[in-house]
Motif scaffolding. Structure first.
Motif, PDB file in Angstrom:
ATOM      1  N   GLU A   1       1.323  21.015   9.345  1.00 29.81           N
ATOM      2  CA  GLU A   1       0.618  21.270  10.611  1.00 29.81           C
ATOM      3  C   GLU A   1      -0.063  20.014  11.142  1.00 29.81           C
ATOM      4  OE1 GLU A   1       0.844  24.018  12.427  1.00 29.81           O
ATOM      5  OE2 GLU A   1       2.270  24.699  10.901  1.00 29.81           O
ATOM      6  N   ALA A   2      -0.576  19.173  10.267  1.00 31.94           N
ATOM      7  CA  ALA A   2      -1.188  17.925  10.723  1.00 31.94           C
ATOM      8  C   ALA A   2      -0.140  17.009  11.343  1.00 31.94           C
ATOM      9  CB  ALA A   2      -1.881  17.224   9.550  1.00 31.94           C
ATOM     10  N   ARG A   3       1.047  16.986  10.753  1.00 32.95           N
ATOM     11  CA  ARG A   3       2.126  16.152  11.288  1.00 32.95           C
ATOM     12  C   ARG A   3       2.474  16.574  12.714  1.00 32.95           C
ATOM     13  NH1 ARG A   3       5.997  12.676   9.054  1.00 32.95           N
ATOM     14  NH2 ARG A   3       7.283  11.904  10.781  1.00 32.95           N
ATOM     15  N   LYS A   4       2.488  17.883  12.987  1.00 36.71           N
ATOM     16  CA  LYS A   4       2.781  18.365  14.344  1.00 36.71           C
ATOM     17  C   LYS A   4       1.760  17.854  15.354  1.00 36.71           C
ATOM     18  CE  LYS A   4       4.855  22.753  12.842  1.00 36.71           C
ATOM     19  NZ  LYS A   4       4.652  24.235  12.820  1.00 36.71           N
ATOM     20  N   ARG A   5       0.517  17.658  14.897  1.00 33.65           N
ATOM     21  CA  ARG A   5      -0.559  17.225  15.793  1.00 33.65           C
ATOM     22  C   ARG A   5      -0.722  15.719  15.826  1.00 33.65           C
ATOM     23  NH1 ARG A   5      -1.241  22.168  14.064  1.00 33.65           N
ATOM     24  NH2 ARG A   5      -2.585  23.684  15.105  1.00 33.65           N
ATOM     25  N   GLY A   6       0.112  15.002  15.071  1.00 36.48           N
ATOM     26  CA  GLY A   6       0.020  13.545  15.059  1.00 36.48           C
ATOM     27  C   GLY A   6      -1.171  13.012  14.282  1.00 36.48           C
ATOM     28  N   ILE A   7      -1.711  13.818  13.365  1.00 35.76           N
ATOM     29  CA  ILE A   7      -2.863  13.394  12.561  1.00 35.76           C
ATOM     30  C   ILE A   7      -2.351  12.671  11.319  1.00 35.76           C
ATOM     31  CG2 ILE A   7      -4.896  14.174  11.271  1.00 35.76           C
ATOM     32  CD1 ILE A   7      -4.862  16.693  13.087  1.00 35.76           C
ATOM     33  N   PRO A   8      -2.844  11.469  11.038  1.00 36.87           N
ATOM     34  CA  PRO A   8      -2.392  10.757   9.842  1.00 36.87           C
ATOM     35  C   PRO A   8      -2.693  11.553   8.566  1.00 36.87           C
ATOM     36  CG  PRO A   8      -3.661   9.305  11.279  1.00 36.87           C
ATOM     37  CD  PRO A   8      -3.830  10.696  11.816  1.00 36.87           C
ATOM     38  N   ILE A   9      -1.778  11.457   7.606  1.00 36.62           N
ATOM     39  CA  ILE A   9      -1.909  12.199   6.343  1.00 36.62           C
ATOM     40  C   ILE A   9      -1.818  11.218   5.184  1.00 36.62           C
ATOM     41  CG2 ILE A   9      -0.969  14.068   4.916  1.00 36.62           C
ATOM     42  CD1 ILE A   9       0.639  14.804   7.619  1.00 36.62           C
ATOM     43  N   VAL A  10      -2.751  11.345   4.262  1.00 38.25           N
ATOM     44  CA  VAL A  10      -2.679  10.636   2.982  1.00 38.25           C
ATOM     45  C   VAL A  10      -2.554  11.699   1.903  1.00 38.25           C
ATOM     46  CG1 VAL A  10      -3.946   9.176   1.348  1.00 38.25           C
ATOM     47  CG2 VAL A  10      -4.023   8.659   3.805  1.00 38.25           C
ATOM     48  N   ALA A  11      -1.688  11.460   0.934  1.00 41.66           N
ATOM     49  CA  ALA A  11      -1.493  12.428  -0.150  1.00 41.66           C
ATOM     50  C   ALA A  11      -1.790  11.771  -1.488  1.00 41.66           C
ATOM     51  CB  ALA A  11      -0.063  12.958  -0.152  1.00 41.66           C
ATOM     52  N   THR A  12      -2.463  12.499  -2.359  1.00 38.19           N
ATOM     53  CA  THR A  12      -2.666  12.056  -3.739  1.00 38.19           C
ATOM     54  C   THR A  12      -2.022  13.079  -4.665  1.00 38.19           C
ATOM     55  OG1 THR A  12      -4.725  10.883  -3.267  1.00 38.19           O
ATOM     56  CG2 THR A  12      -4.363  11.569  -5.547  1.00 38.19           C
TER      57      THR A  12
ATOM     58  N   ARG B   1       1.329   9.144   5.668  1.00 39.72           N
ATOM     59  CA  ARG B   1       1.157   7.705   5.880  1.00 39.72           C
ATOM     60  C   ARG B   1       1.232   6.962   4.556  1.00 39.72           C
ATOM     61  NH1 ARG B   1      -4.266   5.840   8.816  1.00 39.72           N
ATOM     62  NH2 ARG B   1      -2.893   5.954  10.659  1.00 39.72           N
ATOM     63  N   ALA B   2       0.685   7.576   3.509  1.00 37.51           N
ATOM     64  CA  ALA B   2       0.657   6.934   2.200  1.00 37.51           C
ATOM     65  C   ALA B   2       0.592   7.999   1.117  1.00 37.51           C
ATOM     66  CB  ALA B   2      -0.547   5.997   2.077  1.00 37.51           C
ATOM     67  N   VAL B   3       1.209   7.692  -0.015  1.00 35.18           N
ATOM     68  CA  VAL B   3       1.132   8.551  -1.193  1.00 35.18           C
ATOM     69  C   VAL B   3       0.470   7.740  -2.302  1.00 35.18           C
ATOM     70  CG1 VAL B   3       2.408   9.874  -2.923  1.00 35.18           C
ATOM     71  CG2 VAL B   3       3.213   9.815  -0.548  1.00 35.18           C
ATOM     72  N   THR B   4      -0.547   8.315  -2.931  1.00 34.08           N
ATOM     73  CA  THR B   4      -1.221   7.644  -4.035  1.00 34.08           C
ATOM     74  C   THR B   4      -1.174   8.513  -5.278  1.00 34.08           C
ATOM     75  OG1 THR B   4      -3.496   8.518  -3.853  1.00 34.08           O
ATOM     76  CG2 THR B   4      -2.850   6.793  -2.285  1.00 34.08           C
TER      77      THR B   4
ATOM     78  N   PHE C   1      -9.400   4.071  -0.190  1.00 35.58           N
ATOM     79  CA  PHE C   1      -9.060   5.230   0.630  1.00 35.58           C
ATOM     80  C   PHE C   1      -9.541   5.066   2.068  1.00 35.58           C
ATOM     81  CE2 PHE C   1      -8.312   7.510  -3.428  1.00 35.58           C
ATOM     82  CZ  PHE C   1      -7.032   7.930  -3.132  1.00 35.58           C
ATOM     83  N   GLU C   2     -10.672   4.434   2.280  1.00 34.51           N
ATOM     84  CA  GLU C   2     -11.095   4.168   3.657  1.00 34.51           C
ATOM     85  C   GLU C   2     -10.057   3.315   4.386  1.00 34.51           C
ATOM     86  OE1 GLU C   2     -15.908   4.334   4.112  1.00 34.51           O
ATOM     87  OE2 GLU C   2     -15.059   2.486   3.303  1.00 34.51           O
ATOM     88  N   ALA C   3      -9.509   2.315   3.692  1.00 36.05           N
ATOM     89  CA  ALA C   3      -8.487   1.471   4.311  1.00 36.05           C
ATOM     90  C   ALA C   3      -7.228   2.280   4.621  1.00 36.05           C
ATOM     91  CB  ALA C   3      -8.159   0.299   3.389  1.00 36.05           C
ATOM     92  N   LEU C   4      -6.827   3.166   3.705  1.00 33.06           N
ATOM     93  CA  LEU C   4      -5.655   4.008   3.954  1.00 33.06           C
ATOM     94  C   LEU C   4      -5.901   4.953   5.131  1.00 33.06           C
ATOM     95  CD1 LEU C   4      -4.610   4.879   0.287  1.00 33.06           C
ATOM     96  CD2 LEU C   4      -3.401   3.371   1.879  1.00 33.06           C
TER      97      LEU C   4
ATOM     98  N   ARG D   1      -7.801   4.430   7.690  1.00 33.09           N
ATOM     99  CA  ARG D   1      -7.854   3.671   8.948  1.00 33.09           C
ATOM    100  C   ARG D   1      -6.549   2.930   9.242  1.00 33.09           C
ATOM    101  NH1 ARG D   1     -13.248   3.694  10.334  1.00 33.09           N
ATOM    102  NH2 ARG D   1     -14.745   3.795   8.628  1.00 33.09           N
ATOM    103  N   GLY D   2      -5.666   2.844   8.228  1.00 31.66           N
ATOM    104  CA  GLY D   2      -4.435   2.090   8.423  1.00 31.66           C
ATOM    105  C   GLY D   2      -4.658   0.603   8.430  1.00 31.66           C
ATOM    106  N   THR D   3      -5.695   0.119   7.719  1.00 33.14           N
ATOM    107  CA  THR D   3      -6.002  -1.294   7.636  1.00 33.14           C
ATOM    108  C   THR D   3      -5.549  -1.834   6.284  1.00 33.14           C
ATOM    109  OG1 THR D   3      -8.227  -0.767   6.794  1.00 33.14           O
ATOM    110  CG2 THR D   3      -7.981  -1.057   9.192  1.00 33.14           C
ATOM    111  N   PRO D   4      -5.502  -3.169   6.126  1.00 32.57           N
ATOM    112  CA  PRO D   4      -5.035  -3.738   4.849  1.00 32.57           C
ATOM    113  C   PRO D   4      -5.895  -3.261   3.677  1.00 32.57           C
ATOM    114  CG  PRO D   4      -5.075  -5.428   6.542  1.00 32.57           C
ATOM    115  CD  PRO D   4      -5.736  -4.215   7.137  1.00 32.57           C
ATOM    116  N   LEU D   5      -5.241  -3.054   2.542  1.00 30.00           N
ATOM    117  CA  LEU D   5      -5.960  -2.603   1.362  1.00 30.00           C
ATOM    118  C   LEU D   5      -6.813  -3.731   0.795  1.00 30.00           C
ATOM    119  CD1 LEU D   5      -3.197  -0.559  -0.505  1.00 30.00           C
ATOM    120  CD2 LEU D   5      -4.900   0.242   1.123  1.00 30.00           C
ATOM    121  N   PRO D   6      -7.978  -3.385   0.209  1.00 32.75           N
ATOM    122  CA  PRO D   6      -8.822  -4.429  -0.394  1.00 32.75           C
ATOM    123  C   PRO D   6      -8.135  -5.044  -1.595  1.00 32.75           C
ATOM    124  CG  PRO D   6      -9.640  -2.226  -0.919  1.00 32.75           C
ATOM    125  CD  PRO D   6      -8.549  -2.036   0.074  1.00 32.75           C
ATOM    126  N   GLU D   7      -8.527  -6.265  -1.921  1.00 29.84           N
ATOM    127  CA  GLU D   7      -7.963  -6.960  -3.086  1.00 29.84           C
ATOM    128  C   GLU D   7      -8.375  -6.234  -4.371  1.00 29.84           C
ATOM    129  OE1 GLU D   7      -5.894  -9.452  -3.106  1.00 29.84           O
ATOM    130  OE2 GLU D   7      -5.843  -9.647  -0.917  1.00 29.84           O
TER     131      GLU D   7
END
Length: 401
Positions: A129-140, A178-181, A390-393, A395-401
């Motif tokens: 349902e989130a995908r239908k609304r264009g909401i980014p999804i992160v999965a763990t 967007r990302a799987v962790t 997870f904050e970076a994921l 926001r879609g920003t580069p991951l911290p070192e």
């Protein structure tokens, strides 16, 4: 690692509305639930608006309400759930209702990002349902087949069919994200090889090391500690057999903390092995009692064959304990043989007993070295590093070192 900006500071990033979807959450006691609780609480502490979608403790839907979890207030959306009879606590939402509930919650919350903790029921519906609304999804992913097969009540042949179908559905769900962790690199490799996906990101579940008090000194008595669910994949029968094989002159006691469907069987086994008087089954322990048990223990022992990380092992390390662990899945990621403890062949009680003996008979200097190695090794699993990632994921920003 830099200290994150506070919500009111000039360089603070915009506040996010995060919807966390869980198939298990407080009051459940297990690794996946505890991670979701700590993640949610950490995000609230950083100034984000956190909503959690989770099963209710009964078959009724509650109005969204504020609950305090890990000391932080967040909004819980509790969904009608039914108990799975073969399991001692598991409750689940009817799968055919998951998308209906997801639509309701998504329309009410309008999150900036959805973070699912499972691809099974609630996470599955939320992702679609989130995908239908264009909401980014992160999965763990916290799931291994060994964690669930004991509770299907199906014949082995049907179990294999169910597992194959479940992983195929997991692949379809993860393809929406967007990302799987998953908690460790070994767990990521396992997931990538199991369902043929790529780019799984290892992100530690993380712990707050400030909550634990290491006592860097030899112990006055030999106390072995295990913390976890009392289920077959945890290998507690192997631990009991290992303890029974220890030299009686070591005068060892064993503390077992946790609940589960195998408790009566394990109590009976301890009596059969002649060690019933030296084994204490504590059941579920409060956080204060658990920290006290960590502080009094000499060594943490875990024979599990199905750990994607093991929060309990990290807690033991943060308490300055050497660890004796099965050389299985992600445990070698935490326990480095000969450094902060020892590994043994999974299922081999004799080898486990020998490695426990190595720790319990170590001289003061060697014991202190293993303690310090545990403390050093757990530093990379600090919860703040986990939250940064997870904050970076989100926001879609580069991951911290």
């Amino acid at each position: 690692m830099t200290t994150p900006a506070t919500p009111d500071s000039p360089d603070a990033a915009p506040r996010l509305t995060v919807l966390v979807g869980c198939d298990t959450f407080a009051p459940d006691i297990n690794g996946a639930a505890r991670f979701a609780e700590r993640l949610s609480a950490g995000l609230v502490e950083r100034g984000h608006d956190v909503h959690v979608m989770a099963p209710n403790t009964a078959y009724r839907r509650s109005r969204p309400g504020t609950e305090v979890v890990e000391g932080q207030p967040m909004t819980l959306h509790r969904l009608p759930s039914v108990r799975w009879p073969p399991h001692d606590w598991l409750r689940f939402v009817w799968p055919w209702r998951s998308k209906h509930y997801a639509r309701k919650v998504l329309d009410a919350v309008k999150p900036d990002v959805v973070h699912i903790q499972s691809h099974i029921v609630i996470g599955r519906g939320l992702a679609r349902e989130a995908r239908k609304r264009g909401i980014p999804i992160v999965a763990t992913n916290h799931v291994m087949a060994e964690n669930i097969l004991d509770f299907t009540t199906l014949p082995d042949a049907l179990n294999q069919v169910v597992v194959k179908l479940a992983w195929a559905d997991a692949k379809r769900t993860f393809a929406l994200t967007r990302a799987v962790t998953t908690p460790t690199r070994k767990a990521a490799d396992f997931l990538e090889s199991t369902i043929d996906i790529h780019g799984v990101i290892p992100v530690s579940c993380g712990i707050d090391r400030r909550n634990y008090t290491p006592r860097l000194a030899p112990r006055e008595s030999n106390r072995i500690l295990f913390v976890g669910r009392l289920t077959s994949e945890k290998g507690i029968d192997v631990l009991l057999n290992a303890v029974a094989q220890l030299d009686p002159s070591l005068d060892v006691t064993l503390d077992i903390v946790g609940g589960g469907d195998q408790r009566k069987n394990l109590e009976h086994l301890a009596e059969q092995l002649g060690i019933g008087g030296r084994v204490t089954f504590h059941g579920h322990a409060s956080e204060d009692d658990l920290r006290s048990l960590y502080s009094r223990a000499s060594v943490f022992a875990i024979a599990s064959i199905a750990e994607l990380q093991s929060i309990a092992t990290m807690e033991a390390m943060a308490s300055g304990l050497p660890v004796v662990a099965a050389d299985a899945v992600a445990l070698p990621h935490l326990v480095h043989d000969g450094e902060n403890g020892y590994l043994f062949e999974p299922g081999d009680a004799a080898e486990m007993s020998a490695r426990l003996t190595d720790v319990l008979t170590a001289d003061a200097e060697e014991f202190l070295r293993m303690q310090q190695a545990s403390l050093d090794g757990v530093m990379v699993h600090d919860i703040e590093r986990t939250l940064d990632t997870f904050e970076a994921l989100y926001r879609g920003t580069p991951l911290p070192e």
